[in-house]
Scaffold this active site. Structure first.
Site, PDB file in Angstrom:
ATOM      1  CG  HIS A 107      43.038  42.841  42.656  1.00  0.00           C
ATOM      2  ND1 HIS A 107      42.259  41.843  43.166  1.00  0.00           N
ATOM      3  CD2 HIS A 107      42.664  43.978  43.290  1.00  0.00           C
ATOM      4  CE1 HIS A 107      41.449  42.338  44.082  1.00  0.00           C
ATOM      5  NE2 HIS A 107      41.664  43.641  44.182  1.00  0.00           N
ATOM      6  CG  ASP A 108      42.751  38.562  41.395  1.00  0.00           C
ATOM      7  OD1 ASP A 108      43.549  37.653  41.103  1.00  0.00           O
ATOM      8  OD2 ASP A 108      42.878  39.273  42.420  1.00  0.00           O
ATOM      9  N   GLY A 116      38.318  44.870  41.576  1.00  0.00           N
ATOM     10  CA  GLY A 116      38.901  43.541  41.518  1.00  0.00           C
ATOM     11  C   GLY A 116      37.890  42.456  41.206  1.00  0.00           C
TER      12      GLY A 116
END
Length: 271
Positions: free
Chosen positions: A127-128, A145
Site C-alpha cells: 500500500h501507498d 508500505g
C-alpha cells in the site's frame, strides 16, 4: 452496466463484473476475475487465473500472467473500508503470483506504478508505494508500505525494502538484501543488513553517462561517505564544487531531502 469495447476478447469462463471498463483489443484468458471498479486500458492481456479487483486502473499494453492478484486491499492493520486506488502505468509486465495493493486513506489513498516496469514472479508492491518507470523487481522482491522506488532501479531476487524507504534513481540492490535505509541514486547496495558497496557503474554506462562524468561521481561519492563529518554534512560541504555535474547534484538533492529513514552507507552508524 459493463463498458466493454467491441474488440475485447473475453474467455467465457472469466467473470467481468458490472461497472468494469474494458478497453479496445483487451484479451482476457480463462478463469480471470475483474471487479466492478476496474479500468483496463487498450491492448491489455490477462493470460489466465488473474484477479484484478478494487479501484484499479491498468494502463495500455500491460500484460498480466497467471495467479497475479492486482488491486487487493491494503494489508495494513490500519486499513479502513474507504475506497482507495491502485494506478498502474502502460506497458508493464506482471508475472506469475505478483501482488499489488491499493493505498490507505490515511496516506493519500493511492498506490502508483509507472510505465514499462517488469515485476517478476511473486514480487509484492504494498500500500501507498510510489514507483517510477523502467524498474525491475526480480522474483520474490518485497516492498513494504510507503516505499518510493525511482526510475530505472533494479531490485535483485528476494530483497526486502523497509516501509517508508526511498530507493534513488538507477540504484541497484543485490539479491536477498535487506534495505532498511534510503539508497542514493546510482548506488549499489548488498547484504543483510544492506550496505552501500559503491556506484552502479554498469547501469550508468548503459544509460549513456560518459566515463569522465562517472569518474566525477565516484570522486563525490568518496567525499560524501569517507569525509570527516556525517554524510549530510559532507554532502552539504561539497555542493558548490559540483554544480555543473547533474548526477552528483541528483545525489546531493536526494541526501538533503526530508525522509522518514536514515541513509544507507558503506558502514553502519554514520548518517
Amino acid at each position: 452496466m459493463n463498458m466493454i469495447a467491441a474488440s475485447a476478447k473475453i474467455h467465457p469462463s472469466s467473470i467481468v463484473e458490472s461497472g468494469a471498463v474494458i478497453g479496445e483489443n483487451v484479451k482476457i484468458g480463462p478463469f480471470c476475475y475483474i471487479g466492478p471498479k476496474v479500468v483496463l486500458g487498450d491492448d491489455i492481456e490477462l493470460l489466465s487465473h488473474v484477479v484484478v479487483i478494487g479501484r484499479t486502473t491498468v494502463g495500455k499494453g500491460t500484460k498480466i500472467f497467471p495467479n497475479a492478484v492486482v488491486g487487493g486491499d491494503s494489508q495494513s492493520v490500519h486499513h479502513s473500508a474507504v475506497d482507495t486506488e491502485l494506478l498502474i502505468g502502460t506497458n508493464c509486465t506482471i508475472r506469475e503470483g505478483v501482488t499489488m495493493n491499493t493505498g490507505t486513506v490515511e496516506h493519500g489513498g493511492k498506490t502508483v506504478v509507472g510505465d514499462n516496469n517488469l515485476f517478476l514472479a511473486n514480487s509484492h508492491v504494498a500500500h501507498d508505494c510510489r514507483l517510477g518507470s523502467n524498474i525491475i523487481l526480480s522474483n520474490n522482491v518485497m516492498l513494504a508500505g510507503h516505499v518510493t522506488v525511482e526510475d530505472r532501479v533494479i531490485l535483485g531476487g528476494g530483497c526486502a525494502v523497509h516501509q517508508f524507504t526511498r530507493v534513488g534513481r538507477q540504484a541497484f540492490v543485490g539479491g536477498l538484501s535487506a534495505v532498511s535505509y534510503d539508497v542514493i541514486p546510482y548506488g549499489m547496495l548488498n547484504g543483510n543488513p544492506g550496505l552501500l558497496s559503491g556506484l552502479n557503474v554498469v547501469g550508468m554506462s548503459r544509460a549513456g553517462i560518459d566515463r569522465a562524468t562517472i569518474h566525477v561521481v565516484r570522486r563525490a561519492y568518496k567525499q560524501i561517505f569517507e569525509g570527516p563529518e556525517s554524510i549530510r554534512a559532507n554532502a552539504a560541504a561539497i555542493r558548490e564544487d559540483y554544480m555543473d555535474c547533474a548526477p552528483v547534484m541528483e545525489i546531493l538533492d536526494f541526501i538533503g531531502a526530508e525522509s522518514d529513514r536514515a541513509l544507507s552507507s558503506p558502514q553502519r552508524g554514520k548518517a
